[in-house]
Design a protein around this motif. Structure first.
Motif, PDB file in Angstrom:
ATOM      1  N   ILE A 136      11.183 -10.651 -12.027  1.00 53.82           N
ATOM      2  CA  ILE A 136      10.787 -11.652 -11.026  1.00 53.82           C
ATOM      3  C   ILE A 136       9.392 -12.155 -11.368  1.00 53.82           C
ATOM      4  O   ILE A 136       8.470 -11.354 -11.558  1.00 53.82           O
ATOM      5  N   PRO A 137       9.221 -13.483 -11.454  1.00 50.48           N
ATOM      6  CA  PRO A 137       7.888 -14.007 -11.762  1.00 50.48           C
ATOM      7  C   PRO A 137       6.847 -13.510 -10.749  1.00 50.48           C
ATOM      8  O   PRO A 137       7.097 -13.541  -9.539  1.00 50.48           O
ATOM      9  N   PRO A 138       5.695 -13.029 -11.227  1.00 43.09           N
ATOM     10  CA  PRO A 138       4.672 -12.496 -10.318  1.00 43.09           C
ATOM     11  C   PRO A 138       4.268 -13.476  -9.220  1.00 43.09           C
ATOM     12  O   PRO A 138       4.031 -13.072  -8.081  1.00 43.09           O
ATOM     13  N   GLU A 139       4.222 -14.770  -9.535  1.00 44.06           N
ATOM     14  CA  GLU A 139       3.821 -15.743  -8.511  1.00 44.06           C
ATOM     15  C   GLU A 139       4.850 -15.840  -7.384  1.00 44.06           C
ATOM     16  O   GLU A 139       4.520 -16.214  -6.267  1.00 44.06           O
ATOM     17  N   TRP A 140       6.108 -15.514  -7.662  1.00 40.52           N
ATOM     18  CA  TRP A 140       7.116 -15.470  -6.600  1.00 40.52           C
ATOM     19  C   TRP A 140       6.863 -14.265  -5.696  1.00 40.52           C
ATOM     20  O   TRP A 140       6.986 -14.353  -4.482  1.00 40.52           O
ATOM     21  N   LEU A 141       6.513 -13.138  -6.297  1.00 38.76           N
ATOM     22  CA  LEU A 141       6.269 -11.932  -5.515  1.00 38.76           C
ATOM     23  C   LEU A 141       5.004 -12.034  -4.679  1.00 38.76           C
ATOM     24  O   LEU A 141       4.950 -11.518  -3.567  1.00 38.76           O
ATOM     25  N   GLU A 142       3.979 -12.705  -5.212  1.00 36.44           N
ATOM     26  CA  GLU A 142       2.714 -12.842  -4.491  1.00 36.44           C
ATOM     27  C   GLU A 142       2.890 -13.541  -3.151  1.00 36.44           C
ATOM     28  O   GLU A 142       2.199 -13.229  -2.183  1.00 36.44           O
ATOM     29  N   ARG A 143       3.823 -14.479  -3.076  1.00 40.17           N
ATOM     30  CA  ARG A 143       4.027 -15.252  -1.842  1.00 40.17           C
ATOM     31  C   ARG A 143       5.131 -14.685  -0.958  1.00 40.17           C
ATOM     32  O   ARG A 143       5.448 -15.251   0.074  1.00 40.17           O
ATOM     33  N   LEU A 144       5.710 -13.574  -1.348  1.00 42.12           N
ATOM     34  CA  LEU A 144       6.830 -12.995  -0.624  1.00 42.12           C
ATOM     35  C   LEU A 144       6.382 -12.410   0.713  1.00 42.12           C
ATOM     36  O   LEU A 144       5.551 -11.507   0.764  1.00 42.12           O
ATOM     37  N   GLU A 145       6.949 -12.935   1.778  1.00 46.18           N
ATOM     38  CA  GLU A 145       6.637 -12.442   3.117  1.00 46.18           C
ATOM     39  C   GLU A 145       7.214 -11.030   3.282  1.00 46.18           C
ATOM     40  O   GLU A 145       8.329 -10.743   2.852  1.00 46.18           O
ATOM     41  N   LEU A 146       6.433 -10.147   3.886  1.00 45.92           N
ATOM     42  CA  LEU A 146       6.827  -8.756   4.120  1.00 45.92           C
ATOM     43  C   LEU A 146       7.142  -8.006   2.817  1.00 45.92           C
ATOM     44  O   LEU A 146       7.992  -7.122   2.784  1.00 45.92           O
ATOM     45  N   ARG A 147       6.437  -8.337   1.772  1.00 47.38           N
ATOM     46  CA  ARG A 147       6.683  -7.721   0.469  1.00 47.38           C
ATOM     47  C   ARG A 147       6.594  -6.205   0.534  1.00 47.38           C
ATOM     48  O   ARG A 147       7.427  -5.501  -0.031  1.00 47.38           O
ATOM     49  N   ASP A 148       5.582  -5.689   1.228  1.00 40.93           N
ATOM     50  CA  ASP A 148       5.425  -4.234   1.289  1.00 40.93           C
ATOM     51  C   ASP A 148       6.614  -3.564   1.964  1.00 40.93           C
ATOM     52  O   ASP A 148       7.086  -2.513   1.532  1.00 40.93           O
ATOM     53  N   VAL A 149       7.158  -4.178   2.989  1.00 43.94           N
ATOM     54  CA  VAL A 149       8.322  -3.624   3.687  1.00 43.94           C
ATOM     55  C   VAL A 149       9.546  -3.659   2.769  1.00 43.94           C
ATOM     56  O   VAL A 149      10.292  -2.675   2.660  1.00 43.94           O
ATOM     57  N   ILE A 150       9.756  -4.786   2.099  1.00 50.70           N
ATOM     58  CA  ILE A 150      10.894  -4.934   1.195  1.00 50.70           C
ATOM     59  C   ILE A 150      10.813  -3.914   0.057  1.00 50.70           C
ATOM     60  O   ILE A 150      11.801  -3.265  -0.290  1.00 50.70           O
ATOM     61  N   GLU A 151       9.622  -3.747  -0.521  1.00 47.49           N
ATOM     62  CA  GLU A 151       9.463  -2.788  -1.611  1.00 47.49           C
ATOM     63  C   GLU A 151       9.682  -1.351  -1.139  1.00 47.49           C
ATOM     64  O   GLU A 151      10.301  -0.546  -1.846  1.00 47.49           O
ATOM     65  N   THR A 152       9.228  -1.028   0.061  1.00 53.80           N
ATOM     66  CA  THR A 152       9.435   0.316   0.599  1.00 53.80           C
ATOM     67  C   THR A 152      10.915   0.601   0.804  1.00 53.80           C
ATOM     68  O   THR A 152      11.420   1.661   0.417  1.00 53.80           O
ATOM     69  N   ILE A 153      11.631  -0.336   1.380  1.00 50.99           N
ATOM     70  CA  ILE A 153      13.070  -0.153   1.599  1.00 50.99           C
ATOM     71  C   ILE A 153      13.799  -0.038   0.266  1.00 50.99           C
ATOM     72  O   ILE A 153      14.678   0.820   0.097  1.00 50.99           O
ATOM     73  N   ALA A 154      13.448  -0.873  -0.709  1.00 54.53           N
ATOM     74  CA  ALA A 154      14.091  -0.811  -2.022  1.00 54.53           C
ATOM     75  C   ALA A 154      13.848   0.544  -2.682  1.00 54.53           C
ATOM     76  O   ALA A 154      14.774   1.151  -3.229  1.00 54.53           O
ATOM     77  N   GLU A 155      12.618   1.035  -2.618  1.00 51.85           N
ATOM     78  CA  GLU A 155      12.315   2.342  -3.204  1.00 51.85           C
ATOM     79  C   GLU A 155      13.071   3.458  -2.482  1.00 51.85           C
ATOM     80  O   GLU A 155      13.604   4.367  -3.120  1.00 51.85           O
TER      81      GLU A 155
END
Length: 131
Positions: free
Chosen positions: A86-105
């Motif tokens: 995933i392009p880093p610039e897409w991840l930088e603007r991702l709303e609730l990124r920390d929540v999504i990453e926690t659930i994925a992990e």
């Protein structure tokens, strides 16, 4: 698999193999308003795109249900390549990124790490009390 779905998958593979997947050619698979069409567009884009970003762009640049086809293409390539694609610039603007990453992990741990689930098959009841 339903005949319509199988026919759509075959058409998507033919289109991707032919190369030069343009918006006009993508629309030969449909406009993405049915499951079979959305899958075909996403699959053709995923097979033809050189990267996750190219596949998603290919899947959204048509006049149909582009948000659905783009999401499916992103899921296909993401499942194949992982988060690093995933392009880093897409991840930088991702709303609730920390929540999504926690659930994925947590999902990864629950299904791939021995002992991550308790004896009742649950993972971290404090974080996910509804299980």
């Amino acid at each position: 698999m339903r005949a319509e779905t199988l026919d759509s998958v075959k058409a998507a593979r033919r289109l991707a193999r032919a190369g030069d997947v343009t918006p006009r050619r993508i629309e030969s698979l449909g406009r993405g308003f049915t499951g079979e069409e959305a899958l075909a567009i996403a699959l053709a884009s995923s097979l033809a795109g050189g990267s996750l970003a190219e596949a998603v762009r290919m899947a959204v640049n048509h006049s149909g249900d582009s948000d659905s086809t783009g999401a499916i293409a992103g899921q296909i390539r993401g499942a194949l390549e992982g988060v690093g694609a995933i392009p880093p610039e897409w991840l930088e603007r991702l709303e609730l990124r920390d929540v999504i990453e926690t659930i994925a992990e947590d999902l990864y741990l629950a299904f791939h790490v021995e002992g991550a689930l308790d004896e009742e098959g649950c993972y971290d009841l404090e974080r996910y009390p509804g299980w």
